[in-house]
Design a protein around this motif. Sequence first.
Motif, mmCIF file in Angstrom:
data_model
loop_
_atom_site.group_PDB
_atom_site.id
_atom_site.type_symbol
_atom_site.label_atom_id
_atom_site.label_comp_id
_atom_site.label_asym_id
_atom_site.label_seq_id
_atom_site.Cartn_x
_atom_site.Cartn_y
_atom_site.Cartn_z
ATOM 1 N N ARG A 107 -0.054 4.286 -2.257
ATOM 2 C CA ARG A 107 -1.088 5.238 -1.830
ATOM 3 C C ARG A 107 -0.449 6.454 -1.160
ATOM 4 N NH1 ARG A 107 -4.579 2.142 2.153
ATOM 5 N NH2 ARG A 107 -5.993 3.909 1.944
ATOM 6 N N GLN A 116 -0.184 10.748 -2.615
ATOM 7 C CA GLN A 116 -0.775 11.865 -1.885
ATOM 8 C C GLN A 116 0.065 13.123 -2.032
ATOM 9 O OE1 GLN A 116 -3.819 11.451 -0.278
ATOM 10 N NE2 GLN A 116 -3.674 9.424 -1.227
ATOM 11 N N TRP A 176 -1.524 8.601 8.617
ATOM 12 C CA TRP A 176 -1.544 7.330 7.896
ATOM 13 C C TRP A 176 -0.805 6.285 8.738
ATOM 14 C CZ3 TRP A 176 -3.466 6.221 2.871
ATOM 15 C CH2 TRP A 176 -4.022 7.303 2.202
ATOM 16 N N ARG A 228 -6.818 0.496 15.990
ATOM 17 C CA ARG A 228 -6.502 0.126 14.601
ATOM 18 C C ARG A 228 -5.177 -0.628 14.524
ATOM 19 N NH1 ARG A 228 -8.629 4.277 10.052
ATOM 20 N NH2 ARG A 228 -10.549 4.989 11.066
ATOM 21 N N GLY A 278 0.774 -1.237 0.000
ATOM 22 C CA GLY A 278 0.000 0.000 0.000
ATOM 23 C C GLY A 278 0.804 1.285 0.000
ATOM 24 N N GLY A 322 -2.260 1.504 6.440
ATOM 25 C CA GLY A 322 -3.666 1.437 6.812
ATOM 26 C C GLY A 322 -4.463 2.609 6.259
ATOM 27 N N GLU A 323 -5.702 2.717 6.707
ATOM 28 C CA GLU A 323 -6.559 3.820 6.280
ATOM 29 C C GLU A 323 -6.224 5.079 7.081
ATOM 30 O OE1 GLU A 323 -8.689 3.857 3.752
ATOM 31 O OE2 GLU A 323 -7.985 1.820 3.324
ATOM 32 N N PRO A 324 -6.237 6.244 6.432
ATOM 33 C CA PRO A 324 -5.879 7.480 7.138
ATOM 34 C C PRO A 324 -6.925 7.865 8.181
ATOM 35 C CG PRO A 324 -6.699 7.969 4.940
ATOM 36 C CD PRO A 324 -6.572 6.483 5.021
ATOM 37 N N VAL A 325 -6.447 8.524 9.225
ATOM 38 C CA VAL A 325 -7.309 9.021 10.294
ATOM 39 C C VAL A 325 -7.047 10.521 10.440
ATOM 40 C CG1 VAL A 325 -7.987 8.773 12.705
ATOM 41 C CG2 VAL A 325 -7.052 6.810 11.477
ATOM 42 N N THR A 349 2.539 -2.518 6.125
ATOM 43 C CA THR A 349 1.258 -2.332 5.450
ATOM 44 C C THR A 349 0.659 -0.983 5.809
ATOM 45 O OG1 THR A 349 0.858 -4.720 5.581
ATOM 46 C CG2 THR A 349 -1.033 -3.310 5.079
#
Length: 251
Positions: free
Chosen positions: A75, A79, A186, A239, A72, A218-221, A216
């Motif tokens: 990604r 950005q 992230w 998370r 990932g 993860g999804e951003p917060v 890995t």
Amino acid sequence: MLDRFRLIIAWIACLVYWLAGGTAFLGLCLILPLLSLKDRGRVIGQAALRVAFRGFLRLLGLFGIVEYEFVGFDRLRAQSGGMIVAPNHPALWDAVFVLSEVDQMACVLKASLMCNPILFGGATAAGFIPNEPAHRMLRQCIETLKSGSRLLFFPEGTRTRPENGVLNPIQGGLAIVAKNAGVPVWPVFVKTNSRYLSKGWPLWQLPTEKVRLQMTVGEPVTFPPGGDAQEFLVELRQRYLTALESPSAIA
């Protein structure tokens, strides 16, 4: 089991690599201010450091010491603007792996490491931020992110301690920076099969087996407007725990 002789040769090769690199970066950090490049100089330093770290990983691969997988990271590279890249921190070399994959990124570094003659030149040229004193570190992090730069920030504050399981408590400084800079965090979940270079592991002690790493994204917060710092940290910690405690092919 790893061949002992090959490990010793690899350790010597890596030491020579870092000594040569540290000397070269010391020269670079002295030259860049003379050229009056300002922010451009920091970008050059970060790019040079990324090249050096990628070379180091190739050296490790050449000796068969480590296998690693990045999941990932495309990604992150896609950005634009300020963002915090926040890996958990099982081993000393985690920053090397992340910085080898993501360009134009500053890093919060343990203040004592800025006194290390091997690391000083590269860290200074790349505009790294010492973690002490805390108030100055927080201010510099926020300024760096508001300028549109990326920041590598280890939320545990130090390498994971064995007594804390897979994750230390997350430090409140991350919430302060995320809130005031208004940028996404992230998380990066780092899994490994080895304690090599973990907290308490002597630098001279070689691993007994091939080290396997998986990193890995993860999804951003994002810190919510009017949100609570403690709630933000609890959500973020969960998370990490969910990802790190899940079954893994790393063995």
